[in-house]
Design a protein around this motif. Structure first.
Motif, short mmCIF file in Angstrom:
data_model
loop_
_atom_site.label_atom_id
_atom_site.label_comp_id
_atom_site.label_asym_id
_atom_site.label_seq_id
_atom_site.Cartn_x
_atom_site.Cartn_y
_atom_site.Cartn_z
N ASP A 33 12.15 27.33 -1.99
CA ASP A 33 11.87 26.65 -3.24
C ASP A 33 11.79 25.16 -2.95
O ASP A 33 12.81 24.50 -2.77
N LEU A 34 10.57 24.63 -2.90
CA LEU A 34 10.37 23.22 -2.60
C LEU A 34 10.12 22.39 -3.85
O LEU A 34 9.97 21.17 -3.77
N GLY A 35 10.03 23.04 -5.00
CA GLY A 35 9.75 22.32 -6.23
C GLY A 35 8.29 21.99 -6.43
O GLY A 35 7.94 21.29 -7.38
N THR A 36 7.43 22.50 -5.56
CA THR A 36 5.99 22.26 -5.64
C THR A 36 5.29 23.35 -4.83
O THR A 36 5.93 23.96 -3.94
N PRO A 37 4.02 23.67 -5.09
CA PRO A 37 3.34 24.72 -4.31
C PRO A 37 3.28 24.36 -2.83
O PRO A 37 2.95 23.24 -2.47
N TRP A 38 3.59 25.33 -1.98
CA TRP A 38 3.63 25.06 -0.55
C TRP A 38 2.77 26.05 0.22
O TRP A 38 2.48 27.15 -0.23
N GLY A 39 2.38 25.64 1.40
CA GLY A 39 1.59 26.49 2.28
C GLY A 39 1.96 26.23 3.72
O GLY A 39 2.92 25.53 4.02
N ILE A 40 1.15 26.78 4.63
CA ILE A 40 1.40 26.60 6.06
C ILE A 40 0.08 26.25 6.76
O ILE A 40 -1.00 26.52 6.24
N VAL A 41 0.22 25.66 7.94
CA VAL A 41 -0.93 25.30 8.77
C VAL A 41 -1.29 26.48 9.65
O VAL A 41 -0.41 27.16 10.20
N ALA A 42 -2.59 26.73 9.80
CA ALA A 42 -3.03 27.84 10.67
C ALA A 42 -4.38 27.52 11.27
O ALA A 42 -5.12 26.66 10.78
N ARG A 43 -4.69 28.18 12.36
CA ARG A 43 -6.05 28.29 12.86
C ARG A 43 -6.59 29.62 12.34
O ARG A 43 -5.83 30.49 11.91
N PHE A 44 -7.89 29.81 12.42
CA PHE A 44 -8.46 31.07 11.94
C PHE A 44 -7.79 32.28 12.61
O PHE A 44 -7.45 33.27 11.96
N LEU A 45 -7.57 32.16 13.94
CA LEU A 45 -7.03 33.31 14.67
C LEU A 45 -5.54 33.50 14.43
O LEU A 45 -5.01 34.59 14.64
N ASP A 46 -4.81 32.46 14.02
CA ASP A 46 -3.38 32.56 13.77
C ASP A 46 -3.04 33.21 12.44
O ASP A 46 -1.90 33.63 12.22
N LEU A 47 -3.98 33.24 11.52
CA LEU A 47 -3.65 33.56 10.13
C LEU A 47 -2.95 34.89 9.95
O LEU A 47 -1.95 34.95 9.22
N PRO A 48 -3.40 35.99 10.55
CA PRO A 48 -2.72 37.27 10.27
C PRO A 48 -1.22 37.24 10.58
O PRO A 48 -0.41 37.74 9.79
N VAL A 49 -0.83 36.66 11.71
CA VAL A 49 0.59 36.63 12.08
C VAL A 49 1.37 35.74 11.12
O VAL A 49 2.45 36.11 10.64
N LEU A 50 0.85 34.57 10.82
CA LEU A 50 1.56 33.65 9.92
C LEU A 50 1.59 34.18 8.50
O LEU A 50 2.60 34.03 7.79
N GLU A 51 0.52 34.78 8.07
CA GLU A 51 0.47 35.35 6.72
C GLU A 51 1.52 36.45 6.56
O GLU A 51 2.18 36.54 5.52
N ALA A 52 1.70 37.26 7.59
CA ALA A 52 2.69 38.34 7.52
C ALA A 52 4.10 37.79 7.30
O ALA A 52 4.93 38.42 6.64
N ARG A 53 4.36 36.63 7.84
CA ARG A 53 5.69 36.04 7.70
C ARG A 53 5.88 35.30 6.39
O ARG A 53 6.92 35.42 5.73
N PHE A 54 4.86 34.52 5.98
CA PHE A 54 5.07 33.58 4.88
C PHE A 54 4.54 34.05 3.53
O PHE A 54 5.05 33.59 2.51
#
Length: 773
Positions: free
Chosen positions: A363-384
């Motif tokens: 809970d950051l008090g504002t909408p948050w996201g993460i940085v990714a490359r196109f190829l990184d997205l599936p792994v990072l998406e699964a976590r976040f």
């Protein structure tokens, strides 16, 4: 006496811990009685970067016995030399007034050493910012008393005095409640290096608790630089136009060029001192990736095979598991096959489920996201994504732009989109400010390509109209970098940039400028940033271009470390333009992209300012995407703590409550975060810090916590480093009325201790125990 060092204020300059060394150009008698030479020396001091110039004022009839003035050659040999020169070189009162006016017109601080009470009275008519007591008068209590009575700050040199005399004068100054600082000084002209004994500065600091500087009479600059490196808060050196001139001080003085070089070197030494912490600079990080080692498979390893030392090698680049963990790797089995040179990773020695699970909801008090490359997205998406990720920010390369929207193959997504433009167009830097027409045209075209890519990808993402009212966000670095510190026309570059920005078609996209660091790294070396680094240029570019801002906290922290500006004020100035945040810590001028809590950024204070309009936010931790985003996870958890802490500090106290005693205690091994949670829970604004025997070692209030953040401590700092060790307390056997009369401060609460300082109860207006011993 105390070792806690106070600050001293002279004019607009604060002197003491955390402040630049206060450099005084001691002109003294080196004007040789000439007002014109005195003004030339003032000009030289200002050109060199001195903070103040200092002269000496005597009424000789008060300074020396009349028989010495009448017949100086009948006195000691030293008097035979000095007294005639003093008579010859003395400036008139009118000359002093003219010098004071000249210094004011040049906006520099005029200081003076009075040698007698009459000189003090004369100087008071000119409203000086402070006085200096020279070494010969360090024991002159009548003169010191007269100067202290002016209530002006006082600098005192300690040359020619014994330790006993120094301590006696310090006690006298404290009795007078004088506001003073000290100079370590050896009063020989010139002084030999082996006589100077710089370590005595620390003794003076311990005895006095005041700022201590070095007043040098040596002939070079090395000893002065050593003094600054050892913590001298002030530096006084004699300045002369020519060391061969007649007079007592010229030989121990610096000529203008040497004085200027000393000031430059002092500032360089100060910059090099940094902080008592170690972090990786951007240059080190880049070299580490290339040159350091990681553990790799020395041979083929089948899944399920116990790993032995013989199966492991250390090779560059340093992108995998550190060789420091080789012993923890031995004996493990992995669920995947490894070919020779395949890297081991941190999760090979960790509990995978534990590393993939957040410690608490984000809970950051504002909408948050993460940085990714196109190829990184599936792994990072699964976590976040399960933790509430609102968007992804793709950092695209020039090759991604060449490939176009077809490079994205991950399908439809239920969250928003941000795209960060590349910094290179193959082997050319993106620089919309460049004086090179071809480079500038190419750079603008690549930003337009990035905007077009965002438009093409937007249908694959779900753009919340509250967080993305203008469409997907595009962040760009506009350039303005140069391989040299000088020779850059900022105004011309700013105009070129504004012209280029006006040509970009950003319809349907929220195009954002990003503030940049002062020393970016390009092509393996440190460059110099000149555009959109400081608050003024950033605000101007946002205002004149009509574009919003992606505010990078680390970049801003580095710029403020370079310029001395306030990061909090930087944030307040740019806040109206902020639509997106890149959040990471920073330290010094090149500690970029650090983990939250590892640098000097006061997130508890700065983030509420930046988040007033609820911009989108990402943790931009260097290498944070490695190990399935492990660095991002830590940052999000720390930022969750920061958001909670900001709310806790706003909730205030309820002094009518009656918490039990345990709710008011925290172990001395706890962190600031744990202490703040206790303060928030007990609603009393305070906790008592206790050891294993329940002895109270200190207290910590919510006000202390706020001050800790300003001083650079973080939520995970130890309470022992930040608690107040001197506090009001009650004792067994005191009557309730006595306790009530002694309740301290805003919290109106104090601990009750036994004879061994162990906690037995507390007292506040609604809880006044009457305890017998």
């Amino acid at each position: 006496m105390t070792s806690r060092e106070r600050h001293l204020q002279i004019g607009t300059r604060r002197i003491g811990p955390g402040e630049p060394c206060y450099v005084i150009a001691e002109i003294g008698l080196n004007h040789n009685g000439s007002l014109d030479i005195a003004k030339q020396l003032v000009d030289a001091a200002i050109a060199a970067g001195a903070d103040a110039v200092k002269f000496q004022k005597r009424k000789l009839s008060e300074t020396y016995r009349q028989e010495i003035l009448d017949q100086p050659r009948a006195g000691e040999q030293g008097l035979q030399y000095i007294v005639p020169l003093l008579v010859e070189f003395e400036l008139s009162d009118d000359d002093f007034r003219a010098l004071h006016r000249y210094c004011r017109s040049r906006d520099t601080t005029f200081m003076c050493t009075p040698w007698d009470r009459g000189s003090v009275d004369f100087l008071e008519s000119m409203e000086l910012d402070g006085y200096k007591i020279g070494s010969p008068d360090m024991t002159n209590f009548p003169l010191i008393e007269h100067v202290v009575a002016t209530r002006k700050p006082l600098l005192i040199s300690t040359g020619m005095s014994t330790e006993e005399e120094i301590r006696r004068t310090l006690a006298y100054l404290d009795d007078l409640k004088a506001d003073y600082a000290l100079f370590h000084c050896v009063s020989t002209y010139p002084a030999a290096a082996e006589e100077i004994n710089l370590r005595f500065m620390e003794t003076l600091r311990e005895w006095s608790g005041r700022p201590v500087g070095y007043s040098g009479h040596d002939t070079g600059t090395a000893i002065s630089l050593a003094a600054v490196a050892m913590g001298a808060r002030m530096l006084e050196r004699h300045l002369t136009l020519d060391r061969t001139m007649r007079g007592p001080d010229h030989k121990a003085s610096l000529e203008p060029a040497q004085f200027a070089e000393q000031v430059r070197a002092v500032r360089e030494v100060e910059a090099s001192l940094g902080a008592p912490h170690r972090w990786l600079t951007r240059g080190e990080t880049l070299n580490r990736r290339t040159l350091s080692k990681s553990l790799v498979a020395a041979t083929s390893i089948a899944a399920g095979t116990p790993i032995t030392r013989a199966m492991i090698a250390s090779k560059s680049p340093g992108l995998g598991l550190s060789p420091q963990f080789v012993d923890r790797l031995v004996g493990r089995t992995l669920a995947r096959d490894l070919a020779p040179d395949d890297p081991f990773v941190k999760t090979d020695i960790d509990d995978i489920e534990a590393t993939m699970t957040a410690a608490r909801p984000i809970d950051l008090g504002t909408p948050w996201g993460i940085v990714a490359r196109f190829l990184d997205l599936p792994v990072l998406e699964a976590r976040f994504a399960p933790q509430g990720m609102h968007f992804v920010e793709f950092h695209v390369s020039d090759r991604d732009l060449d490939a176009g929207a077809g490079a994205y193959t991950s399908g439809q997504k239920p969250y928003g989109l941000v795209i960060h433009a590349p910094e290179y167009a193959h082997d050319v830097l993106i620089d919309l400010c460049s004086a090179d027409d071809a480079q500038r045209t190419l750079s603008t075209a690549r930003i337009q390509n990035t905007v077009d890519l965002a438009r093409a990808l937007a249908p694959h993402f779900t753009l919340d109209p509250v967080s993305f009212p203008r469409g997907p966000k595009v962040v760009m670095h506009v350039g303005g970098m140069w391989p040299k510190p000088g020779g850059y026309d900022v105004e011309a570059a700013t105009q070129r940039l504004l012209q280029e920005l006006a040509t970009i078609n950003s319809d349907g996209v929220d195009l954002l400028l990003e503030n940049l660091p002062p020393y970016p790294w390009y092509f393996g070396g440190r460059w110099f940033g000149h555009i959109i680094c400081d608050a003024e240029n950033t605000v101007r570019l946002c205002r004149e271009s009509g574009l919003g801002l992606c505010f990078d906290t680390s970049h801003a922290a580095l710029e403020c470390a370079r310029s001395g500006a306030s990061l909090q004020e930087f944030a307040e100035q740019v806040a109206p333009y902020v639509r997106h945040l890149h959040v990471s810590d920073g330290a010094g001028v090149s500690g970029e992209g650090l983990q939250v809590g590892e640098g000097t950024v006061n997130f508890v204070e700065i983030l509420p300012v930046l988040m007033a309009s609820r911009p989108t936010m990402i943790p931009e931790i260097w290498m944070g995407h490695h190990e399935a985003g492990a660095g991002f996870q830590v940052a999000l958890q720390h930022l969750t703590d920061v958001h909670w802490a900001g709310g806790a500090l706003q909730r205030g106290t309820d002094l009518a409550s009656r918490p039990d005693l345990e709710a008011l205690t925290v172990s001395h091994s706890a962190t600031l975060f744990t202490a703040l949670r206790a303060i928030d829970a007990n609603r009393m604004g305070i906790v008592f810090i206790i050891d294993e025997t329940r002895r109270v070692l200190g207290v910590l209030t919510d006000g202390d916590v706020r001050h800790c953040f300003v001083r650079g401590f973080g939520l995970h700092s130890s309470v022992r480093d930040v608690m107040t060790r001197e506090f009001t307390f009650g004792t067994l056997g005191e009557r309730p009325t006595d306790l009530m009369a002694r309740l301290p401060g805003r919290t109106r609460l104090m601990p009750i201790l036994d004879a061994d300082r162990r906690l037995v109860d507390y007292a506040n207006p609604v809880h006044l125990p009457e305890i017998t011993a």
